[in-house]
Design an enzyme around this catalytic site. Sequence first.
Site, PDB file in Angstrom:
ATOM      1  N   ARG A  49      39.343 -15.292   9.615  1.00 31.08           N
ATOM      2  CA  ARG A  49      38.239 -14.557   8.989  1.00 31.08           C
ATOM      3  C   ARG A  49      38.763 -13.737   7.814  1.00 31.08           C
ATOM      4  O   ARG A  49      39.960 -13.651   7.598  1.00 31.08           O
ATOM      5  CB  ARG A  49      37.552 -13.651  10.026  1.00 31.08           C
ATOM      6  CG  ARG A  49      38.569 -12.826  10.811  1.00 31.08           C
ATOM      7  CD  ARG A  49      38.099 -11.490  11.225  1.00 31.08           C
ATOM      8  NE  ARG A  49      37.757 -10.634  10.105  1.00 31.08           N
ATOM      9  CZ  ARG A  49      38.656  -9.998   9.343  1.00 31.08           C
ATOM     10  NH1 ARG A  49      39.955 -10.112   9.552  1.00 31.08           N
ATOM     11  NH2 ARG A  49      38.265  -9.231   8.346  1.00 31.08           N
ATOM     12  N   GLY A  50      37.826 -13.077   7.109  1.00 36.23           N
ATOM     13  CA  GLY A  50      38.200 -12.315   5.917  1.00 36.23           C
ATOM     14  C   GLY A  50      38.042 -13.246   4.717  1.00 36.23           C
ATOM     15  O   GLY A  50      38.572 -14.364   4.736  1.00 36.23           O
ATOM     16  N   ALA A  51      37.315 -12.787   3.704  1.00 37.78           N
ATOM     17  CA  ALA A  51      36.911 -13.685   2.617  1.00 37.78           C
ATOM     18  C   ALA A  51      38.068 -14.473   1.984  1.00 37.78           C
ATOM     19  O   ALA A  51      38.038 -15.710   1.967  1.00 37.78           O
ATOM     20  CB  ALA A  51      36.142 -12.883   1.564  1.00 37.78           C
ATOM     21  N   ARG A  86      30.834 -21.063   6.715  1.00 36.17           N
ATOM     22  CA  ARG A  86      30.183 -19.748   6.714  1.00 36.17           C
ATOM     23  C   ARG A  86      29.564 -19.559   5.323  1.00 36.17           C
ATOM     24  O   ARG A  86      30.189 -19.963   4.337  1.00 36.17           O
ATOM     25  CB  ARG A  86      31.186 -18.608   7.010  1.00 36.17           C
ATOM     26  CG  ARG A  86      31.564 -18.490   8.481  1.00 36.17           C
ATOM     27  CD  ARG A  86      32.431 -17.255   8.725  1.00 36.17           C
ATOM     28  NE  ARG A  86      31.653 -16.048   8.923  1.00 36.17           N
ATOM     29  CZ  ARG A  86      32.208 -14.832   9.030  1.00 36.17           C
ATOM     30  NH1 ARG A  86      33.516 -14.677   8.941  1.00 36.17           N
ATOM     31  NH2 ARG A  86      31.450 -13.769   9.213  1.00 36.17           N
ATOM     32  N   GLN A 187      36.045  -5.407  13.965  1.00 34.04           N
ATOM     33  CA  GLN A 187      37.216  -5.738  13.139  1.00 34.04           C
ATOM     34  C   GLN A 187      38.029  -4.488  12.794  1.00 34.04           C
ATOM     35  O   GLN A 187      39.249  -4.558  12.648  1.00 34.04           O
ATOM     36  CB  GLN A 187      36.778  -6.425  11.834  1.00 34.04           C
ATOM     37  CG  GLN A 187      36.296  -7.853  12.012  1.00 34.04           C
ATOM     38  CD  GLN A 187      34.798  -7.927  12.206  1.00 34.04           C
ATOM     39  OE1 GLN A 187      34.185  -7.000  12.720  1.00 34.04           O
ATOM     40  NE2 GLN A 187      34.201  -9.036  11.822  1.00 34.04           N
ATOM     41  N   ASP A 228      32.753  -9.668   0.114  1.00 30.69           N
ATOM     42  CA  ASP A 228      32.682 -11.107   0.417  1.00 30.69           C
ATOM     43  C   ASP A 228      32.064 -11.901  -0.721  1.00 30.69           C
ATOM     44  O   ASP A 228      32.267 -13.109  -0.829  1.00 30.69           O
ATOM     45  CB  ASP A 228      31.894 -11.343   1.702  1.00 30.69           C
ATOM     46  CG  ASP A 228      32.738 -10.955   2.907  1.00 30.69           C
ATOM     47  OD1 ASP A 228      32.835  -9.752   3.197  1.00 30.69           O
ATOM     48  OD2 ASP A 228      33.342 -11.852   3.514  1.00 30.69           O
ATOM     49  N   ASN A 238      29.263  -7.214   1.680  1.00 31.97           N
ATOM     50  CA  ASN A 238      30.448  -6.990   2.519  1.00 31.97           C
ATOM     51  C   ASN A 238      29.961  -6.809   3.960  1.00 31.97           C
ATOM     52  O   ASN A 238      28.756  -6.828   4.239  1.00 31.97           O
ATOM     53  CB  ASN A 238      31.244  -5.775   2.030  1.00 31.97           C
ATOM     54  CG  ASN A 238      32.595  -5.669   2.726  1.00 31.97           C
ATOM     55  OD1 ASN A 238      33.318  -6.658   2.851  1.00 31.97           O
ATOM     56  ND2 ASN A 238      32.938  -4.497   3.220  1.00 31.97           N
ATOM     57  N   LYS A 239      30.901  -6.642   4.867  1.00 32.77           N
ATOM     58  CA  LYS A 239      30.579  -6.506   6.296  1.00 32.77           C
ATOM     59  C   LYS A 239      29.431  -5.527   6.507  1.00 32.77           C
ATOM     60  O   LYS A 239      29.397  -4.466   5.887  1.00 32.77           O
ATOM     61  CB  LYS A 239      31.836  -6.024   7.029  1.00 32.77           C
ATOM     62  CG  LYS A 239      31.683  -5.798   8.505  1.00 32.77           C
ATOM     63  CD  LYS A 239      31.092  -6.985   9.241  1.00 32.77           C
ATOM     64  CE  LYS A 239      31.873  -8.265   9.050  1.00 32.77           C
ATOM     65  NZ  LYS A 239      31.125  -9.481   9.478  1.00 32.77           N
TER      66      LYS A 239
HETATM   67  O1  MRU Z   1      33.059 -11.400   9.238  1.00 35.71           O
HETATM   68  P1  MRU Z   1      34.420 -11.106   8.641  1.00 35.71           P
HETATM   69  O2  MRU Z   1      35.333 -10.416   9.571  1.00 35.71           O
HETATM   70  O3  MRU Z   1      35.019 -12.346   8.005  1.00 35.71           O
HETATM   71  O4  MRU Z   1      34.083 -10.101   7.454  1.00 35.71           O
HETATM   72  C1  MRU Z   1      35.138  -9.644   6.650  1.00 35.71           C
HETATM   73  C2  MRU Z   1      34.715  -8.640   5.646  1.00 35.71           C
HETATM   74  O5  MRU Z   1      33.559  -8.310   5.522  1.00 35.71           O
HETATM   75  C3  MRU Z   1      35.761  -8.117   4.725  1.00 35.71           C
HETATM   76  O6  MRU Z   1      35.479  -6.819   4.341  1.00 35.71           O
HETATM   77  C4  MRU Z   1      35.788  -9.009   3.480  1.00 35.71           C
HETATM   78  O7  MRU Z   1      35.943 -10.348   3.848  1.00 35.71           O
HETATM   79  C5  MRU Z   1      36.811  -8.629   2.509  1.00 35.71           C
HETATM   80  S1  MRU Z   1      38.388  -8.871   3.203  1.00 35.71           S
HETATM   81  C6  MRU Z   1      39.612  -8.941   2.194  1.00 35.71           C
END
Ligand code: MRU
Length: 337
Positions: A49-51, A86, A187, A228, A238-239
């Site tokens: 996970r994480g963009a 996703r 997270q 994201d 973002n999240k």
């Molecule tokens: O659902 P996730 O855990 O993939 O969401 C991640 C986030 O929202 C992060 O803030 C985003 O991807 C930036 S991470 C470098």
Amino acid sequence: MRALQSLALRFDGKRLAILDQTLLPGAEVWVDVTDPRAMIEAIQKLKVRGAPLLGVAAALCLACIAEGGASHAQLESDALWLRRARPTAVNLMWALDRLRHVLERGGSKDDLVLEAEHIFLEDVLLCEHMAEHGAALIKGGESLLTHCNTGGLATVGVGTALGVIHRAHLQNKRIHVFVDETRPLLQGARLTTWELEKLEIPHTLITDSMAAILMREGRVQRVLVGADRIAMNGDFANKVGTYGLAVQANFHGVPFHPVAPYSTVDTHCECGGDIPIEERGASEVLGFRELQWAPEGTGAFNPSFDVTPVALVTSLVLDRGVISQAELKAGKLALGV
Ligand code: MRU
């Protein structure tokens, strides 16, 4: 493909493996990802996970099957399936489209593998640049607040917002970090605390609903978050919870900065309203892992991301530099920064 290793992704010369992030911090389990179907499942379950990491992991997966002898048609089709794993983090589409362009230009499988390696190595460099630009904003003794996880688990480098925080710590700026737990999948509580502990950065965990109190009491000097997808007008996804934090920061006069590489900027989105937002299942809100605390049958709303309007952004930290709200509003992203 050459051997590559980051905190949560590795290729040892033969096999691609991910650190299963759903099991952290309790267990550090590496899982081989042998084909695109397994990668799509890992992405959808947030094992990976994480963009930025999503894009790099998907690119390496495609490179692996190219090396395994997949046909051009198979690679094209797998790239399209991976692209849909996703919907919100545009880095996933960005990385796969880079590989698809190699195929469209008539590139060989070796060219495709080389491009995937470049995507990995480039992400490491982009993180370094964001860390450098972002850390310059932080003054000695500041307490910072962050949301979700944006570190080495979310990229293949030092991270985005967490990379900035790490750099400021290395510069002896005596920072302290408040970590939002980040409901519903935690997270912040599970992953960011795990990384901060390893990096020996002083931190305190809070529930998401406690951030406003800290700001009112003057105990947070700056908010740093990841992104994201960033629209051309500076709105960004973002999240979920980021928008609420931005509203609170704005009300209390606390500087608020998204931190992201250029691979997160989507030239096809004019504004935040164009960003597709992933909705996930109710079970994530009704409980966590095996424990359900809400009564059976309770309805739940579970958008995985929210959109923060540019009006709440103090400045955006990109790998190419810091862009102020006024510059964002004047269309600086559209000019290619
Ligand atoms: O659902 P996730 O855990 O993939 O969401 C991640 C986030 O929202 C992060 O803030 C985003 O991807 C930036 S991470 C470098």
